[in-house]
Design a protein around this motif. Sequence first.
Motif, PDB file in Angstrom:
ATOM      1  N   ARG A  37       0.808  -1.053   0.338  1.00 35.78           N
ATOM      2  CA  ARG A  37      -0.220   0.279   0.053  1.00 35.78           C
ATOM      3  C   ARG A  37       0.725   1.101   0.172  1.00 35.78           C
ATOM      4  O   ARG A  37       0.616   2.197  -0.542  1.00 35.78           O
ATOM      5  N   ARG A  38       1.837   1.073   0.890  1.00 35.33           N
ATOM      6  CA  ARG A  38       2.693   2.016   0.713  1.00 35.33           C
ATOM      7  C   ARG A  38       3.199   2.760  -0.166  1.00 35.33           C
ATOM      8  O   ARG A  38       3.807   3.935  -1.180  1.00 35.33           O
ATOM      9  N   ALA A  53       2.856   1.962  -3.371  1.00 35.27           N
ATOM     10  CA  ALA A  53       1.176   2.525  -4.342  1.00 35.27           C
ATOM     11  C   ALA A  53       0.705   3.887  -4.680  1.00 35.27           C
ATOM     12  O   ALA A  53       0.826   4.490  -5.041  1.00 35.27           O
ATOM     13  N   MET A  54       0.347   4.307  -2.908  1.00 32.50           N
ATOM     14  CA  MET A  54       0.813   5.328  -2.820  1.00 32.50           C
ATOM     15  C   MET A  54       1.559   5.874  -3.466  1.00 32.50           C
ATOM     16  O   MET A  54       1.457   7.255  -3.536  1.00 32.50           O
ATOM     17  N   ARG A  55       3.729   6.188  -2.943  1.00 31.02           N
ATOM     18  CA  ARG A  55       4.383   6.615  -3.215  1.00 31.02           C
ATOM     19  C   ARG A  55       4.609   6.636  -4.988  1.00 31.02           C
ATOM     20  O   ARG A  55       4.252   7.759  -5.225  1.00 31.02           O
ATOM     21  N   ALA A  56       4.373   5.564  -5.417  1.00 23.57           N
ATOM     22  CA  ALA A  56       3.900   5.632  -7.186  1.00 23.57           C
ATOM     23  C   ALA A  56       2.882   6.654  -7.424  1.00 23.57           C
ATOM     24  O   ALA A  56       3.113   7.135  -8.725  1.00 23.57           O
ATOM     25  N   ARG A  57       1.965   7.180  -6.609  1.00 23.93           N
ATOM     26  CA  ARG A  57       0.873   7.891  -7.749  1.00 23.93           C
ATOM     27  C   ARG A  57       1.265   8.981  -7.092  1.00 23.93           C
ATOM     28  O   ARG A  57       0.635  10.111  -8.190  1.00 23.93           O
ATOM     29  N   HIS A  58       2.665   9.391  -7.005  1.00 25.68           N
ATOM     30  CA  HIS A  58       2.518  10.564  -5.746  1.00 25.68           C
ATOM     31  C   HIS A  58       3.880  11.002  -6.664  1.00 25.68           C
ATOM     32  O   HIS A  58       4.377  12.583  -6.967  1.00 25.68           O
TER      33      HIS A  58
END
Length: 278
Positions: free
Chosen positions: A269-270, A272-277
């Motif tokens: 999850r972390r 994935a969130m980093r990739a989005r930003h």
Amino acid sequence: MEPWQHAFMQRALLMCLASGVVCGIVGTHVVLRGMAFIGDAVAHAVFPGVAIAFALHLNLALGGAVAGVATAVLIAVLSQNRRLKEDAVIGVFFAAAFALGIVVLSATPGYGGSLESFLFGQILGISDQDVRTVLVAGTALLAATAFLHRRLVAVALDRETARAAGHHLFALDIALYTMVTLAIVVSLQAVGNILVLALLITPAAAARLLTDRLGLMMLLAPAIAAFSAVSGLYLSYAYNLAAGGLIVLVVTVIFLLCWVFAPKHGLVRRLAMRARHV
């Protein structure tokens, strides 16, 4: 033949469930306070009490409980001096307690086999009386935990606010340390003195990764601990391996899975969130 049809496996199953539930709930408060070190210190503090009880031909579990509670009270008393951080005081008694146990054992002939079950666990050799004792002690401990729950949480979240609200921090510290001691003594025959910290801390740590809600964490931690204990017991019977070690390995695997796949705080999850930003 199914393992649960054996009387000794039924006793072991009850011991696993009791140990898992007690350690899961008490361990939640330990993790909330960031006090995993206290569990290790108390586990080591139990050791010299067991050694002294063995040398004097007394009840080993009772000796361990007395030594653990005495050490917990000393830690709570000395930690009131704010010039010493709690982990420093715990570290002092961590080493001293184990050293005392070693000295006592070195002066006691013929100790090895008799204390092996307390060091490594002997869940398949417990008696009906052991089960009754653990169930009674576990029930009393859970009742005490429920009674003190709100105050223990208040102290864990903010000590100074809890003090201002009128909570007696010294008494609550002693209460928590004593509950940790009794949870460890309850679980000694399941996983042994060396591995008991894992049953106390790891399920609560896994639950912490899975949810931000305290109430749900208090349900998940004992569920994970009990599941791990029963699974490790079954694997021990199926493959003729050490039950205590397998229980700890199962709960460690569950923790690692939570660390990687937890829906909100897991590694996947972390990332994935980093990739989005990016």
